[in-house]
Design a protein around this motif. Sequence first.
Motif, mmCIF file in Angstrom:
data_model
loop_
_atom_site.group_PDB
_atom_site.id
_atom_site.type_symbol
_atom_site.label_atom_id
_atom_site.label_comp_id
_atom_site.label_asym_id
_atom_site.label_seq_id
_atom_site.Cartn_x
_atom_site.Cartn_y
_atom_site.Cartn_z
ATOM 1 N N VAL A 139 -84.049 46.915 -77.412
ATOM 2 C CA VAL A 139 -84.368 46.850 -78.841
ATOM 3 C C VAL A 139 -85.866 46.626 -79.039
ATOM 4 O O VAL A 139 -86.507 47.286 -79.880
ATOM 5 N N LEU A 140 -86.449 45.713 -78.268
ATOM 6 C CA LEU A 140 -87.866 45.397 -78.421
ATOM 7 C C LEU A 140 -88.752 46.588 -78.061
ATOM 8 O O LEU A 140 -89.739 46.872 -78.749
ATOM 9 N N GLU A 141 -88.401 47.273 -76.987
ATOM 10 C CA GLU A 141 -89.181 48.444 -76.587
ATOM 11 C C GLU A 141 -89.079 49.545 -77.639
ATOM 12 O O GLU A 141 -90.076 50.209 -77.954
ATOM 13 N N ALA A 142 -87.881 49.730 -78.176
ATOM 14 C CA ALA A 142 -87.693 50.754 -79.207
ATOM 15 C C ALA A 142 -88.457 50.393 -80.477
ATOM 16 O O ALA A 142 -89.010 51.273 -81.153
ATOM 17 N N LEU A 143 -88.523 49.108 -80.809
ATOM 18 C CA LEU A 143 -89.252 48.677 -81.997
ATOM 19 C C LEU A 143 -90.754 48.925 -81.828
ATOM 20 O O LEU A 143 -91.419 49.378 -82.766
ATOM 21 N N SER A 144 -91.280 48.642 -80.645
ATOM 22 C CA SER A 144 -92.700 48.905 -80.392
ATOM 23 C C SER A 144 -93.012 50.386 -80.575
ATOM 24 O O SER A 144 -94.024 50.755 -81.195
ATOM 25 N N LYS A 145 -92.135 51.236 -80.065
ATOM 26 C CA LYS A 145 -92.336 52.680 -80.202
ATOM 27 C C LYS A 145 -92.218 53.112 -81.660
ATOM 28 O O LYS A 145 -93.005 53.942 -82.139
ATOM 29 N N ALA A 146 -91.235 52.544 -82.371
ATOM 30 C CA ALA A 146 -91.041 52.901 -83.785
ATOM 31 C C ALA A 146 -92.250 52.519 -84.624
ATOM 32 O O ALA A 146 -92.626 53.236 -85.554
ATOM 33 N N MET A 147 -92.890 51.385 -84.294
ATOM 34 C CA MET A 147 -94.087 50.983 -85.034
ATOM 35 C C MET A 147 -95.250 51.922 -84.737
ATOM 36 O O MET A 147 -96.034 52.245 -85.628
ATOM 37 N N GLU A 148 -95.362 52.386 -83.491
ATOM 38 C CA GLU A 148 -96.405 53.348 -83.151
ATOM 39 C C GLU A 148 -96.208 54.657 -83.911
ATOM 40 O O GLU A 148 -97.176 55.294 -84.328
ATOM 41 N N GLU A 149 -94.952 55.055 -84.095
ATOM 42 C CA GLU A 149 -94.642 56.331 -84.746
ATOM 43 C C GLU A 149 -94.436 56.195 -86.255
ATOM 44 O O GLU A 149 -94.157 57.175 -86.943
ATOM 45 N N ASN A 150 -94.536 54.953 -86.784
ATOM 46 C CA ASN A 150 -94.384 54.716 -88.225
ATOM 47 C C ASN A 150 -93.035 55.204 -88.761
ATOM 48 O O ASN A 150 -92.959 55.810 -89.827
ATOM 49 N N ASP A 151 -91.976 54.927 -88.016
ATOM 50 C CA ASP A 151 -90.634 55.378 -88.387
ATOM 51 C C ASP A 151 -89.922 54.269 -89.167
ATOM 52 O O ASP A 151 -89.398 53.315 -88.582
ATOM 53 N N TYR A 152 -89.897 54.392 -90.498
ATOM 54 C CA TYR A 152 -89.348 53.344 -91.355
ATOM 55 C C TYR A 152 -87.894 53.023 -91.022
ATOM 56 O O TYR A 152 -87.519 51.853 -90.857
ATOM 57 N N GLU A 153 -87.054 54.044 -90.949
ATOM 58 C CA GLU A 153 -85.621 53.823 -90.735
ATOM 59 C C GLU A 153 -85.356 53.110 -89.413
ATOM 60 O O GLU A 153 -84.529 52.203 -89.331
ATOM 61 N N MET A 154 -86.069 53.522 -88.357
ATOM 62 C CA MET A 154 -85.867 52.900 -87.054
ATOM 63 C C MET A 154 -86.393 51.472 -87.046
ATOM 64 O O MET A 154 -85.779 50.575 -86.455
ATOM 65 N N ILE A 155 -87.527 51.235 -87.701
ATOM 66 C CA ILE A 155 -88.058 49.869 -87.771
ATOM 67 C C ILE A 155 -87.070 48.947 -88.474
ATOM 68 O O ILE A 155 -86.779 47.843 -87.991
ATOM 69 N N LEU A 156 -86.532 49.394 -89.596
ATOM 70 C CA LEU A 156 -85.566 48.580 -90.335
ATOM 71 C C LEU A 156 -84.328 48.310 -89.494
ATOM 72 O O LEU A 156 -83.847 47.171 -89.405
ATOM 73 N N PHE A 157 -83.793 49.343 -88.864
ATOM 74 C CA PHE A 157 -82.582 49.191 -88.046
ATOM 75 C C PHE A 157 -82.816 48.205 -86.899
ATOM 76 O O PHE A 157 -81.985 47.321 -86.641
ATOM 77 N N LEU A 158 -83.940 48.320 -86.208
ATOM 78 C CA LEU A 158 -84.210 47.453 -85.058
ATOM 79 C C LEU A 158 -84.491 46.021 -85.488
ATOM 80 O O LEU A 158 -84.148 45.076 -84.770
ATOM 81 N N CYS A 159 -85.104 45.841 -86.657
ATOM 82 C CA CYS A 159 -85.272 44.489 -87.199
ATOM 83 C C CYS A 159 -83.913 43.846 -87.453
ATOM 84 O O CYS A 159 -83.703 42.646 -87.194
#
Length: 264
Positions: free
Chosen positions: A30-50
């Motif tokens: 989850v943490l690795e995916a969140l770091s990647k989502a923040m780099e890519e500015n992916d709102y839906e993925m950031i919200l889901f991983l939070c």
Amino acid sequence: MKNIEIIKVKLRGIIDCINKYTHEATIQVVLEALSKAMEENDYEMILFLCQEIDKWYSKNINKIESNEYVYNKEVHRDNLILIKDIIADLELNEKEYRGIFVPLSKKVESSILSEEKLENLFNRFHQIVLQLRDRYNDRDTLDVSDEYYVQDLLHALLNIYCEDIRCEEWTPSYAGSSSRQDFLLKNEQIVIETKKTRKGLNNKVLADEIIIDITRYQMHPDCKKLICFVYDPENRIKNPRGFEKDLNKVTSEFAVKVFIRPCV
């Protein structure tokens, strides 16, 4: 506008804190995916991983607080409150955040698709001209006989792909040319400049005209790429592919792409 960088700083702090506490595989994914989502500015993925971090913290907070080897228990309790606040903020301001968190992959894809569509339009332009000439029972049609007709037809075709097309009128200083319109695609930060070859417009004259256009649009605040479409139905330009190659250029701040069509 919400401060996206502050949210990212808070989330990176939470990631670092959990990493120091555990290397448990499920939360590490989850943490690795969140770091990647923040780099890519992916709102839906950031919200889901939070939300996934919130679930993990809610499930493990008592274990963390009862672990005698954890010295910063209060930080984890603060993180649980913080992640809930971030989720509430993201959900409450969803529309605004969706407009800011534009995935980089989608930005790149949009840019590539836009240029591909434009190139496809240029490649088919002559075929469209020929089709317009061939009307039933010799009905009136649009005969692309000069540069103004090229502008009119191209403008109509651009509406298929582009929502915001702005006409820019100017009178160049070089001899033998009258006023014309260039097209600013504001969303794409592209200016399309049209020309039609004619008697007296040889390779040198055309190159000089395009160099003037390049100088002008390099200073335009909304132009990051200048595309020159040269309609040459009579094949007046010698070595058109070499001509394009000589004038095409790409830098970090400005790009030039020349299309001489139809291809021969």
